[in-house]
Design an enzyme around this catalytic site. Sequence first.
Site, mmCIF file in Angstrom:
data_model
loop_
_atom_site.group_PDB
_atom_site.id
_atom_site.type_symbol
_atom_site.label_atom_id
_atom_site.label_comp_id
_atom_site.label_asym_id
_atom_site.label_seq_id
_atom_site.Cartn_x
_atom_site.Cartn_y
_atom_site.Cartn_z
ATOM 1 N N GLU A 88 0.846 -1.188 0.000
ATOM 2 C CA GLU A 88 0.000 0.000 0.000
ATOM 3 C C GLU A 88 0.885 1.242 0.000
ATOM 4 O O GLU A 88 0.394 2.346 0.201
ATOM 5 C CB GLU A 88 -0.945 -0.013 1.198
ATOM 6 C CG GLU A 88 -0.254 -0.068 2.551
ATOM 7 C CD GLU A 88 -1.253 -0.059 3.700
ATOM 8 O OE1 GLU A 88 -1.480 -1.146 4.242
ATOM 9 O OE2 GLU A 88 -1.788 1.001 4.041
ATOM 10 N N CYS A 120 -3.483 -3.461 4.281
ATOM 11 C CA CYS A 120 -2.556 -4.487 4.794
ATOM 12 C C CYS A 120 -2.933 -5.895 4.337
ATOM 13 O O CYS A 120 -2.307 -6.879 4.753
ATOM 14 C CB CYS A 120 -2.516 -4.429 6.315
ATOM 15 S SG CYS A 120 -2.140 -2.788 6.930
ATOM 16 N N HIS A 246 -2.569 -9.930 12.178
ATOM 17 C CA HIS A 246 -2.045 -8.676 11.642
ATOM 18 C C HIS A 246 -1.812 -7.766 12.855
ATOM 19 O O HIS A 246 -2.685 -7.644 13.719
ATOM 20 C CB HIS A 246 -3.053 -8.039 10.679
ATOM 21 C CG HIS A 246 -2.721 -6.613 10.378
ATOM 22 N ND1 HIS A 246 -1.541 -6.255 9.776
ATOM 23 C CD2 HIS A 246 -3.387 -5.447 10.635
ATOM 24 C CE1 HIS A 246 -1.487 -4.932 9.658
ATOM 25 N NE2 HIS A 246 -2.598 -4.424 10.174
HETATM 26 N N1 CAA Z 1 0.516 4.170 30.783
HETATM 27 C C1 CAA Z 1 0.014 2.985 30.364
HETATM 28 N N2 CAA Z 1 -0.946 2.887 29.396
HETATM 29 C C2 CAA Z 1 -1.395 4.010 28.817
HETATM 30 C C3 CAA Z 1 -0.919 5.296 29.208
HETATM 31 C C4 CAA Z 1 0.079 5.344 30.237
HETATM 32 N N3 CAA Z 1 0.571 6.499 30.659
HETATM 33 N N4 CAA Z 1 -1.553 6.221 28.479
HETATM 34 C C5 CAA Z 1 -2.404 5.557 27.643
HETATM 35 N N5 CAA Z 1 -2.299 4.232 27.861
HETATM 36 C C6 CAA Z 1 -3.020 3.163 27.167
HETATM 37 C C7 CAA Z 1 -4.472 3.502 26.945
HETATM 38 O O1 CAA Z 1 -5.263 3.204 28.102
HETATM 39 C C8 CAA Z 1 -4.787 2.621 25.772
HETATM 40 O O2 CAA Z 1 -4.997 1.299 26.213
HETATM 41 P P1 CAA Z 1 -6.338 0.510 25.810
HETATM 42 O O3 CAA Z 1 -6.237 0.314 24.327
HETATM 43 O O4 CAA Z 1 -6.251 -0.735 26.582
HETATM 44 O O5 CAA Z 1 -7.472 1.415 26.139
HETATM 45 C C9 CAA Z 1 -3.488 2.616 24.973
HETATM 46 O O6 CAA Z 1 -2.479 3.037 25.886
HETATM 47 C C10 CAA Z 1 -3.518 3.590 23.814
HETATM 48 O O7 CAA Z 1 -3.886 4.815 24.318
HETATM 49 P P2 CAA Z 1 -4.909 5.738 23.538
HETATM 50 O O8 CAA Z 1 -6.078 4.939 23.103
HETATM 51 O O9 CAA Z 1 -5.141 6.965 24.325
HETATM 52 O O10 CAA Z 1 -3.949 6.051 22.296
HETATM 53 P P3 CAA Z 1 -4.100 6.932 21.042
HETATM 54 O O11 CAA Z 1 -5.233 7.882 21.079
HETATM 55 O O12 CAA Z 1 -2.758 7.496 20.882
HETATM 56 O O13 CAA Z 1 -4.423 5.888 19.863
HETATM 57 C C11 CAA Z 1 -4.024 4.193 18.292
HETATM 58 C C12 CAA Z 1 -3.866 4.617 19.754
HETATM 59 C C13 CAA Z 1 -5.506 4.323 17.889
HETATM 60 C C14 CAA Z 1 -3.586 2.760 18.146
HETATM 61 C C15 CAA Z 1 -3.155 5.147 17.419
HETATM 62 O O14 CAA Z 1 -1.810 4.862 17.677
HETATM 63 C C16 CAA Z 1 -3.408 5.001 15.927
HETATM 64 O O15 CAA Z 1 -4.228 5.705 15.360
HETATM 65 N N6 CAA Z 1 -2.673 4.078 15.239
HETATM 66 C C17 CAA Z 1 -2.765 3.853 13.802
HETATM 67 C C18 CAA Z 1 -4.029 3.094 13.428
HETATM 68 C C19 CAA Z 1 -4.067 1.674 13.924
HETATM 69 O O16 CAA Z 1 -3.047 1.107 14.271
HETATM 70 N N7 CAA Z 1 -5.257 1.069 13.905
HETATM 71 C C20 CAA Z 1 -5.404 -0.324 14.270
HETATM 72 C C21 CAA Z 1 -6.508 -1.028 13.501
HETATM 73 S S1 CAA Z 1 -6.469 -0.641 11.747
HETATM 74 C C22 CAA Z 1 -5.359 -1.775 11.078
HETATM 75 O O17 CAA Z 1 -5.069 -2.763 11.664
HETATM 76 C C23 CAA Z 1 -4.756 -1.459 9.756
HETATM 77 C C24 CAA Z 1 -3.400 -0.915 9.950
HETATM 78 O O18 CAA Z 1 -2.411 -1.638 9.940
HETATM 79 C C25 CAA Z 1 -3.245 0.517 10.144
#
Ligand code: CAA
Length: 440
Positions: A88, A120, A246
Amino acid sequence: MNTSRACSEVWVEGISAYLPHHYLCHDDLAVRTGTDPEKYARGLGCTSMAVLHPMQDSVTMAAEAGLSLLTSYGVDPASVGQLIVGTESGVDWAKPVAAYVHEMIGLSPRCRTYDVQHACYGASAALSSVGAWIASGMAAGRKALVIATDVARYDDGSPGEATQGAGAVAMLVGDSHTGVLRPDLGMEAVYSSQVMDFWRPGHRSTAVVKGKYSINCYLAALAQTYQVHREAGGEGIDELDYLLFHLPFPRMSEKALGKLMEAECGQVDEETFSKVLREKVNPGVEAARIVGNIYSGSLYLALASLLENRGARCTGRRVGLFSYGSGCCAEFFTATIGDSNECWKGRTGVERTSTSSTRIGVETYAAFRRETSRLNSDDSFKLGHMPCADSVPPDARYVYLGYRNQKRVYAPGPAGRIARVGSQVGRVSRSVPQPVGPTT
Ligand code: CAA
């Protein structure tokens, strides 16, 4: 053409990954983004991420993985009848990555080449397609090469940035009744649905994502495919020895396992969950903790990680694999691991993650990002002006030099003395790579 060799078994006969030489630790990224490092370490499960050198791209990574596979498995390039690249992060709207790679790794003019794009999921679609080609007998003894190659890139400072990575995984598919993995033909459980969870408009070099929603889309697709798999009589979690997912980020594996266990047995106690996670899931997650998301190759990096981690202990074992491509198309399928680890020992490329990588700081990471953008802009090719040339990975057999006359220019890299480009055998100077191929 002889089509009389229909066969009931198709094997992934070999697997070889190319992983970038440079990596950035999440502790360093946390300082740059002002984030609690525990969020990356425990919340996402990441330790570091692979950072691709600006003079490498999805083409050079695919070629590196393909060459490693052909060399380490002693494959005659003339025996390869199809090269399909799942990506991609291709480099052109019309010309496939496969066309460049075909020449770089010296395949025959009789070999069919094309790319498959579905976020992916591309490489899984390619595997399914070549599986049918081989099983039908149409391959007539020829092999197929499937290469997943991607650079995961999100906006600076965005939540996705911490989940970046890069890498390529090459797989040789054939009918030789031995190898790394024998997928159960015709048993794949598939699910598709038009969702806007993650995408990359044509004018962007970074992905757009609705983070939390994308996780929900992934889990919904997993539940759907697993249900179809079970209804068709497929094995449950208890009967499968390993589960590979994945991995957009490593902790996704916990969410995915939770979903499967919930579908299987409703409420699950913590002790049982931890045991299944430790024994069946974690062996496939180790590489992703260090490398990050490599998009279409992510599931197959998990396979390589499992094979290297478990070695002879995973021979003959049953495995469930889940592939997810945003947008979305997903597939749950099962397979048997080959019965001799000689087939993959020391060949998967995963050991590179711990042995020959170079840690970079946030300044170099930022400089790499800037130089990548510059090199991908029009007329960027300027021989002798390569600010990052001295940090080109020593193992690179090909490098990318920029655009000249609307064409991407590639050259042999530091390890390119053994690389073939058409009929040329290139020599390379570390600091001033010379272009090869049709550049004018
Ligand atoms: N200490 C410990 N844990 C902490 C923390 C701290 N200080 N602060 C936050 N966390 C935890 C949160 O509680 C959360 O855990 P849970 O999932 O158990 O709730 C985790 O860390 C992530 O925190 P947030 O949800 O607040 O994180 P974020 O807003 O930064 O978003 C994400 C996380 C959505 C994965 C982001 O990194 C993202 O957008 N990633 C790209 C998209 C992605 O990976 N999507 C996955 C499915 S799509 C797919 O699979 C296709 C692909 O390859 C992209």
